[in-house]
Design a protein around this motif. Structure first.
Motif, PDB file in Angstrom:
ATOM      1  N   TRP A 312       0.854  -1.188   0.000  1.00  0.00           N
ATOM      2  CA  TRP A 312       0.000   0.000   0.000  1.00  0.00           C
ATOM      3  C   TRP A 312       0.890   1.239   0.000  1.00  0.00           C
ATOM      4  CZ3 TRP A 312       0.070   3.735   3.859  1.00  0.00           C
ATOM      5  CH2 TRP A 312       0.768   3.413   5.021  1.00  0.00           C
ATOM      6  N   LEU A 313       0.314   2.387  -0.340  1.00  0.00           N
ATOM      7  CA  LEU A 313       1.049   3.654  -0.382  1.00  0.00           C
ATOM      8  C   LEU A 313       0.153   4.776   0.124  1.00  0.00           C
ATOM      9  CD1 LEU A 313       2.576   3.367  -3.973  1.00  0.00           C
ATOM     10  CD2 LEU A 313       3.888   3.240  -1.848  1.00  0.00           C
ATOM     11  N   TYR A 314       0.765   5.818   0.698  1.00  0.00           N
ATOM     12  CA  TYR A 314       0.031   7.050   0.988  1.00  0.00           C
ATOM     13  C   TYR A 314      -0.298   7.717  -0.349  1.00  0.00           C
ATOM     14  CZ  TYR A 314       1.265   6.835   5.961  1.00  0.00           C
ATOM     15  OH  TYR A 314       1.400   6.458   7.271  1.00  0.00           O
ATOM     16  N   VAL A 315      -1.562   8.103  -0.528  1.00  0.00           N
ATOM     17  CA  VAL A 315      -2.001   8.652  -1.823  1.00  0.00           C
ATOM     18  C   VAL A 315      -1.374  10.014  -2.104  1.00  0.00           C
ATOM     19  CG1 VAL A 315      -4.161   7.372  -1.827  1.00  0.00           C
ATOM     20  CG2 VAL A 315      -4.075   9.631  -0.758  1.00  0.00           C
ATOM     21  N   GLU A 316      -0.890  10.711  -1.037  1.00  0.00           N
ATOM     22  CA  GLU A 316      -0.270  12.021  -1.261  1.00  0.00           C
ATOM     23  C   GLU A 316       1.223  11.908  -1.497  1.00  0.00           C
ATOM     24  OE1 GLU A 316      -0.591  11.583   3.310  1.00  0.00           O
ATOM     25  OE2 GLU A 316      -1.633  10.923   1.488  1.00  0.00           O
ATOM     26  N   GLY A 317       1.754  10.691  -1.547  1.00  0.00           N
ATOM     27  CA  GLY A 317       3.186  10.488  -1.746  1.00  0.00           C
ATOM     28  C   GLY A 317       3.588  10.505  -3.207  1.00  0.00           C
ATOM     29  N   SER A 318       4.889  10.629  -3.448  1.00  0.00           N
ATOM     30  CA  SER A 318       5.419  10.721  -4.819  1.00  0.00           C
ATOM     31  C   SER A 318       5.113   9.477  -5.637  1.00  0.00           C
ATOM     32  CB  SER A 318       6.935  10.940  -4.780  1.00  0.00           C
ATOM     33  OG  SER A 318       7.270  12.081  -4.029  1.00  0.00           O
ATOM     34  N   LEU A 319       5.310   8.290  -5.075  1.00  0.00           N
ATOM     35  CA  LEU A 319       5.128   7.057  -5.839  1.00  0.00           C
ATOM     36  C   LEU A 319       3.695   6.889  -6.308  1.00  0.00           C
ATOM     37  CD1 LEU A 319       7.323   4.614  -3.696  1.00  0.00           C
ATOM     38  CD2 LEU A 319       7.878   5.611  -5.922  1.00  0.00           C
ATOM     39  N   TYR A 320       2.722   7.115  -5.412  1.00  0.00           N
ATOM     40  CA  TYR A 320       1.322   6.961  -5.797  1.00  0.00           C
ATOM     41  C   TYR A 320       0.937   8.024  -6.826  1.00  0.00           C
ATOM     42  CZ  TYR A 320      -3.669   6.024  -5.458  1.00  0.00           C
ATOM     43  OH  TYR A 320      -4.962   5.696  -5.762  1.00  0.00           O
ATOM     44  N   LYS A 321       1.331   9.252  -6.591  1.00  0.00           N
ATOM     45  CA  LYS A 321       1.003  10.326  -7.542  1.00  0.00           C
ATOM     46  C   LYS A 321       1.606  10.058  -8.914  1.00  0.00           C
ATOM     47  CE  LYS A 321       0.417  14.249  -4.351  1.00  0.00           C
ATOM     48  NZ  LYS A 321      -0.700  14.973  -4.911  1.00  0.00           N
ATOM     49  N   GLY A 322       2.758   9.350  -8.912  1.00  0.00           N
ATOM     50  CA  GLY A 322       3.424   9.061 -10.182  1.00  0.00           C
ATOM     51  C   GLY A 322       2.902   7.839 -10.899  1.00  0.00           C
ATOM     52  N   GLY A 323       1.970   7.077 -10.294  1.00  0.00           N
ATOM     53  CA  GLY A 323       1.359   5.948 -10.985  1.00  0.00           C
ATOM     54  C   GLY A 323       1.620   4.585 -10.383  1.00  0.00           C
ATOM     55  N   VAL A 324       2.506   4.477  -9.385  1.00  0.00           N
ATOM     56  CA  VAL A 324       2.773   3.187  -8.748  1.00  0.00           C
ATOM     57  C   VAL A 324       1.570   2.788  -7.881  1.00  0.00           C
ATOM     58  CG1 VAL A 324       4.329   1.894  -7.230  1.00  0.00           C
ATOM     59  CG2 VAL A 324       5.250   3.646  -8.766  1.00  0.00           C
ATOM     60  N   ARG A 325       1.208   1.492  -7.925  1.00  0.00           N
ATOM     61  CA  ARG A 325       0.026   1.032  -7.205  1.00  0.00           C
ATOM     62  C   ARG A 325       0.339  -0.222  -6.385  1.00  0.00           C
ATOM     63  NH1 ARG A 325      -1.076   5.375  -8.258  1.00  0.00           N
ATOM     64  NH2 ARG A 325      -2.902   6.238  -9.353  1.00  0.00           N
ATOM     65  N   THR A 377       7.282   1.562 -16.991  1.00  0.00           N
ATOM     66  CA  THR A 377       8.170   2.605 -16.462  1.00  0.00           C
ATOM     67  C   THR A 377       7.351   3.858 -16.157  1.00  0.00           C
ATOM     68  OG1 THR A 377      10.046   1.768 -17.732  1.00  0.00           O
ATOM     69  CG2 THR A 377      10.197   4.025 -16.920  1.00  0.00           C
ATOM     70  N   PHE A 378       7.592   4.434 -14.974  1.00  0.00           N
ATOM     71  CA  PHE A 378       6.888   5.647 -14.562  1.00  0.00           C
ATOM     72  C   PHE A 378       7.908   6.744 -14.272  1.00  0.00           C
ATOM     73  CE2 PHE A 378       4.102   2.164 -13.316  1.00  0.00           C
ATOM     74  CZ  PHE A 378       2.891   2.562 -13.857  1.00  0.00           C
ATOM     75  N   ASN A 379       7.664   7.918 -14.827  1.00  0.00           N
ATOM     76  CA  ASN A 379       8.466   9.103 -14.509  1.00  0.00           C
ATOM     77  C   ASN A 379       7.751   9.851 -13.386  1.00  0.00           C
ATOM     78  OD1 ASN A 379      10.484   8.697 -16.481  1.00  0.00           O
ATOM     79  ND2 ASN A 379       9.049   9.427 -18.056  1.00  0.00           N
ATOM     80  N   ILE A 380       8.410   9.941 -12.263  1.00  0.00           N
ATOM     81  CA  ILE A 380       7.752  10.404 -11.043  1.00  0.00           C
ATOM     82  C   ILE A 380       8.341  11.735 -10.582  1.00  0.00           C
ATOM     83  CG2 ILE A 380       7.404   9.863  -8.598  1.00  0.00           C
ATOM     84  CD1 ILE A 380       7.307   6.911  -9.408  1.00  0.00           C
ATOM     85  N   THR A 381       7.493  12.727 -10.435  1.00  0.00           N
ATOM     86  CA  THR A 381       7.896  14.025  -9.912  1.00  0.00           C
ATOM     87  C   THR A 381       7.841  13.976  -8.392  1.00  0.00           C
ATOM     88  OG1 THR A 381       6.997  15.157 -11.855  1.00  0.00           O
ATOM     89  CG2 THR A 381       7.428  16.498  -9.905  1.00  0.00           C
ATOM     90  N   LEU A 382       8.937  14.298  -7.744  1.00  0.00           N
ATOM     91  CA  LEU A 382       9.041  14.166  -6.303  1.00  0.00           C
ATOM     92  C   LEU A 382       8.330  15.309  -5.588  1.00  0.00           C
ATOM     93  CD1 LEU A 382      12.770  13.032  -6.011  1.00  0.00           C
ATOM     94  CD2 LEU A 382      10.711  11.620  -6.067  1.00  0.00           C
ATOM     95  N   VAL A 383       7.567  14.943  -4.559  1.00  0.00           N
ATOM     96  CA  VAL A 383       6.847  15.932  -3.766  1.00  0.00           C
ATOM     97  C   VAL A 383       7.457  15.986  -2.373  1.00  0.00           C
ATOM     98  CG1 VAL A 383       4.722  15.606  -5.068  1.00  0.00           C
ATOM     99  CG2 VAL A 383       5.118  14.262  -2.996  1.00  0.00           C
ATOM    100  N   GLU A 384       7.143  17.060  -1.663  1.00  0.00           N
ATOM    101  CA  GLU A 384       7.734  17.305  -0.344  1.00  0.00           C
ATOM    102  C   GLU A 384       6.675  17.201   0.746  1.00  0.00           C
ATOM    103  OE1 GLU A 384      10.235  20.902   1.885  1.00  0.00           O
ATOM    104  OE2 GLU A 384       9.005  21.299   0.120  1.00  0.00           O
ATOM    105  N   LYS A 385       7.107  16.731   1.916  1.00  0.00           N
ATOM    106  CA  LYS A 385       6.252  16.733   3.091  1.00  0.00           C
ATOM    107  C   LYS A 385       7.143  16.840   4.320  1.00  0.00           C
ATOM    108  CE  LYS A 385       2.657  14.160   5.554  1.00  0.00           C
ATOM    109  NZ  LYS A 385       1.858  12.915   5.606  1.00  0.00           N
ATOM    110  N   GLY A 386       6.845  17.812   5.183  1.00  0.00           N
ATOM    111  CA  GLY A 386       7.633  17.978   6.394  1.00  0.00           C
ATOM    112  C   GLY A 386       9.063  18.391   6.145  1.00  0.00           C
ATOM    113  N   GLY A 387       9.310  19.052   5.030  1.00  0.00           N
ATOM    114  CA  GLY A 387      10.652  19.549   4.756  1.00  0.00           C
ATOM    115  C   GLY A 387      11.575  18.567   4.060  1.00  0.00           C
ATOM    116  N   SER A 388      11.062  17.398   3.629  1.00  0.00           N
ATOM    117  CA  SER A 388      11.907  16.430   2.925  1.00  0.00           C
ATOM    118  C   SER A 388      11.085  15.698   1.872  1.00  0.00           C
ATOM    119  CB  SER A 388      12.528  15.431   3.905  1.00  0.00           C
ATOM    120  OG  SER A 388      11.515  14.681   4.541  1.00  0.00           O
TER     121      SER A 388
END
Length: 497
Positions: A312-325, A377-388
């Motif tokens: 499972w993944l947090y939906v607000e995380g980079s991997l989920y937003k980038g298409g990983v399930r 293959t998924f190109n994933i844009t990295l997002v930030e949370k809590g300063g990292s």
């Protein structure tokens, strides 16, 4: 077996004194002759100055409910548990807020004070009953003994000493002071008598923790294997783990699984900062113990690894937003100067940790996954949370050894008999101290509040205050216990082995 043993016990008591048996479901027996033993105990400890004794028992009485209780782990680490009164009030308000917001009962229960009634066969496995029974007998007897000690030290006569039990579940002992003498006693005497039982339970809980540390160093703890696995025989216990820079003792089944998963590189998902550097081909040595002695088993490190399959993944995380399930198996990650072929969950965690150090929000990484037998293959844009950088992984996002993968599961690991007894000695004594210290009449805390309140406010106003506090706190206890049952928090007790 439970009912048969109860019938046998009641039958024996009935033969000795039929008046002590109530409808064959309860035992209530008291004796004036046992007072002599309390008097002898009091005489032997009469050298303790009363003022010093009063100060000590008051501090110990305040610890579980109003101050904090130390929780000492077998490895010597100390954690402070907040006073239960704050947990009860705060948990009640938080749970009510969750329910008012439309949250499910399970979520509200998670925010409550965690009050779970212990009922053998319902919330507690039957096999834990012997350890629980021993802990209750020791804890309750010493609790009441200290009540009697304080009463006699302050000149309050003790009329009788007794025991009671209702089908084992509700059991205890009691010391019956002379009621008129107790009413006429000074406030100082009443405080000393009422606080002594809770103080005894606090001391017993801390003593049990200290004994647990000594037992751990003597090899009396560990993870008992319920099946033969990794070269460890059924019924033997793993006592130590050595390899890949780790050299640790094992105290409990959960401790064993945590350390094995840290070996496999899964520490960050378990909240453990310690890292190790295992590579394919490295060996891990398990030191196991049996009744006949100790032996060592050498295991290939790869046996402790798990596949990089996403649970499972947090939906607000980079991997989920980038298409990983969930269900995807991550094969490769590239970006920010990192290029890693991924074969295990630990390798994936290591690669992502390195990227976290080198990447910045907005950077794009490439992730190759296998989904239903097809590579993508998924190109994933990295997002930030809590300063990292936030990839969106959490506890259990990837398979854990012993829980999701591996030759042995958590359900097949057991605590040693010593560890079970120590556990229940701590739980029972902390529970008795916490419950009895609450200002709920007629518990010790409620009687103590009544003694102080009536002296300061007068009998009428003091009784009104005690009644109000009792009803409010009792309602909170019932509310939290109901949430614990409806929210199925009792399953934590059911899983104890």
């Amino acid at each position: 077996m439970f009912l048969a043993s109860w019938v046998l016990l009641v039958g024996l008591v009935y033969l000795v004194d039929k008046r002590a048996v109530r409808y064959f479901v309860a035992i209530y027996w008291k004796s004036e002759r046992l007072v002599a033993y309390v008097a002898r105990f009091t005489e032997k400890l009469s050298f303790i100055p009363l003022r010093a004794y009063l100060a000590a028992v008051v501090v110990l009485f305040l610890m579980p409910v109003f101050l904090a209780m130390p929780l000492v782990r077998p490895d010597g680490q100390v954690q402070l548990l907040s006073g239960f009164l704050y947990m009860l009030v705060g948990g009640t308000l938080s749970a009510i807020k969750s329910l008012a917001g439309g949250r499910p009962v399970e979520e509200a229960a998670a925010h409550s004070a965690g009050v779970t009634p212990i009922v053998p066969g319902v919330t507690l496995p039957w096999d834990q009953l012997p350890y629980l029974a021993v802990a209750i007998v020791v804890s309750v007897v010493l609790h009441e003994l200290m009540h009697g000690y304080a009463a006699l030290r302050y000149g309050i006569p003790v009329k009788s000493v007794g025991v009671f039990s209702l089908l084992y579940v509700f059991s205890g002992a009691f010391v019956e002071p002379d009621e008129e003498s107790f009413k006429k006693a000074s406030t100082e005497a009443k405080v000393a008598v009422l606080a002594s039982g809770v103080a005894a339970n606090v001391v017993l809980a801390v003593a049990a923790m200290a004994l647990g540390i000594l037992g751990a160093w003597a090899g009396l703890q560990g993870a008992v294997f319920g099946v033969s696995a990794l070269g460890v025989n059924t019924g033997d216990r793993v006592l130590e783990i050595h390899g890949c820079g780790m050299s640790e003792r094992v105290y409990t089944p959960d401790d064993f699984l945590t350390k094995v998963n840290v070996l496999a590189g899964m520490g960050p998902l378990l909240g453990v900062n310690k890292t190790v550097s295992c590579r394919p081909g490295d060996k891990v040595t398990l030191v196991a113990g049996s009744w006949l002695g100790r032996y060592s088993v050498e295991v290939d490190y790869v046996n402790f690894t798990t596949p990089p399959r996403v649970n499972w993944l947090y939906v607000e995380g980079s991997l989920y937003k980038g298409g990983v399930r969930a269900g995807d198996v991550i094969k490769r990650v590239v970006g920010c100067g990192v290029e890693a072929e991924v074969n295990t969950s630990g390798q994936l965690i290591s690669a992502l940790q390195l990227m976290k150090q080198r990447c910045k929000p907005g950077d794009v990484i490439s992730v190759d996954v296998e989904r239903n037998g097809t590579l993508a293959t998924f190109n994933i844009t990295l997002v930030e949370k809590g300063g990292s950088i936030f990839f969106g992984l959490g506890p259990g996002s990837l398979p854990l050894w012993g829980y999701d993968e591996g030759p042995i599961r958590r359900s097949q690991l057991y605590n040693t008999d010593f560890a079970k007894l120590i556990f229940w000695m701590i739980v029972v004594n902390y529970g008795l101290a916490m419950l009895n210290a609450l200002p709920i009449y007629p518990l010790d805390g409620g009687q103590l509040l009544a003694a102080v309140a009536q002296r300061k406010l007068g009998e009428k106003n003091g009784k009104a205050l005690v009644t109000a506090v009792t009803w409010v706190l009792a309602a909170m206890l019932v509310f939290n216990a109901a949430l614990g049952v409806l929210g199925e928090q009792y399953k934590i007790l059911q899983s104890i082995k």
